[in-house]
Design an enzyme around this catalytic site. Structure first.
Site, PDB file in Angstrom:
ATOM      1  CD  GLU A 105      -3.170   0.514  -0.034  1.00 12.78           C
ATOM      2  OE1 GLU A 105      -2.450   1.463  -0.457  1.00 12.78           O
ATOM      3  OE2 GLU A 105      -4.467   0.471   1.127  1.00 12.78           O
ATOM      4  CG  ASP A 106      -1.227   4.899  -1.644  1.00 13.82           C
ATOM      5  OD1 ASP A 106      -1.586   4.314  -1.096  1.00 13.82           O
ATOM      6  OD2 ASP A 106      -1.467   5.647  -2.521  1.00 13.82           O
ATOM      7  CG  ASP A 109      -6.063   8.730   5.795  1.00 14.40           C
ATOM      8  OD1 ASP A 109      -5.619   8.473   6.685  1.00 14.40           O
ATOM      9  OD2 ASP A 109      -7.167   8.380   5.326  1.00 14.40           O
ATOM     10  NE  ARG A 176      -2.282   8.367  -9.669  1.00 13.19           N
ATOM     11  CZ  ARG A 176      -2.461   8.260  -7.998  1.00 13.19           C
ATOM     12  NH1 ARG A 176      -2.025   7.488  -7.065  1.00 13.19           N
ATOM     13  NH2 ARG A 176      -4.484   8.664  -8.372  1.00 13.19           N
TER      14      ARG A 176
END
Ligand code: IMP
Length: 190
Positions: A105-106, A109, A176
């Site tokens: 995952e980036d 949250d 990005r």
């Protein structure tokens, strides 16, 4: 349109990211060393689009055989707040049944995306599910997620509660391609 000009400050530089990605790859290589001779290598599943750079850099430094696949998850649309119901398209090419899965995952949250993804992958019969995220924003967690089997949680950096972009992370599909992670100027999205 200036990319750098929209950034309030840099949180993690290209050099810091590269060093941390090497450390994570080395941990994963050690933890999955036992799978090197197994007939079923682990499956690394990148969550597109945000994890594309992180995944590409990470897997190049992992020293065990592995499969790579992508799924697509979206919960933000063009805003900066999760709508709580991620749209996930689980069109995997690699069968995860009885395999060790590492979700890349980036950023984690609220935890909604990961919780949904893990339950989907569990229902497909993954024998373990680990998570490797570049960033974690624990201050915003709303949903707990449970790793599966011997799964581990790998995290690059803890991220303060700001909206960040770069190194794969976007605002409205832009930014990005920044090589670092930075805080987006609030006036850009307000
Ligand atoms: P969650 O489901 O709320 O945990 O959100 C996960 C997804 O929201 C991430 O994979 C990102 O795509 C997006 N996201 C969360 N925080 C940020 C941020 O600060 N910048 C850019 N995208 C973010």
């Amino acid at each position: 349109m200036a990319l750098d000009g929209d950034i309030d400050r840099i949180l993690f530089t290209e050099e810091q990211i590269s060093k941390r990605v090497s450390e994570l790859a080395s941990l994963i290589s050690d933890d999955f060393a036992a799978t090197a001779d197994s007939p079923s290598p682990p499956v690394v599943i990148g969550v597109a689009t945000g994890a594309f750079l992180f995944l590409a850099d990470l897997v190049r430094k992992v020293k065990v055989p592995l499969y790579v696949d992508f799924i697509r998850a979206e919960s933000y649309g063009c805003g900066t707040k999760s709508n709580g119901a991620p749209r996930i398209s689980l069109a995997l090419k690699v069968d995860v049944q009885d395999k060790h899965v590492i979700v890349v995952e980036d950023i984690v949250d609220t935890g909604n995306t990961l919780a949904s993804l893990i339950s989907l992958l569990k229902s497909k019969g993954a024998s373990s599910i680990s998570v490797c995220t570049l960033l974690d924003k624990p201050a915003r967690r709303k949903v707990d997620f449970q790793l599966v089997g011997e799964g581990k949680f790998y995290c690059g950096f803890e991220c303060p509660d700001h909206f960040v972009v770069g190194y794969g992370l976007d605002f409205a599909e832009l930014y990005r391609n920044l090589p670092y992670v930075g805080v987006l100027k609030p006036e850009i999205y307000k």
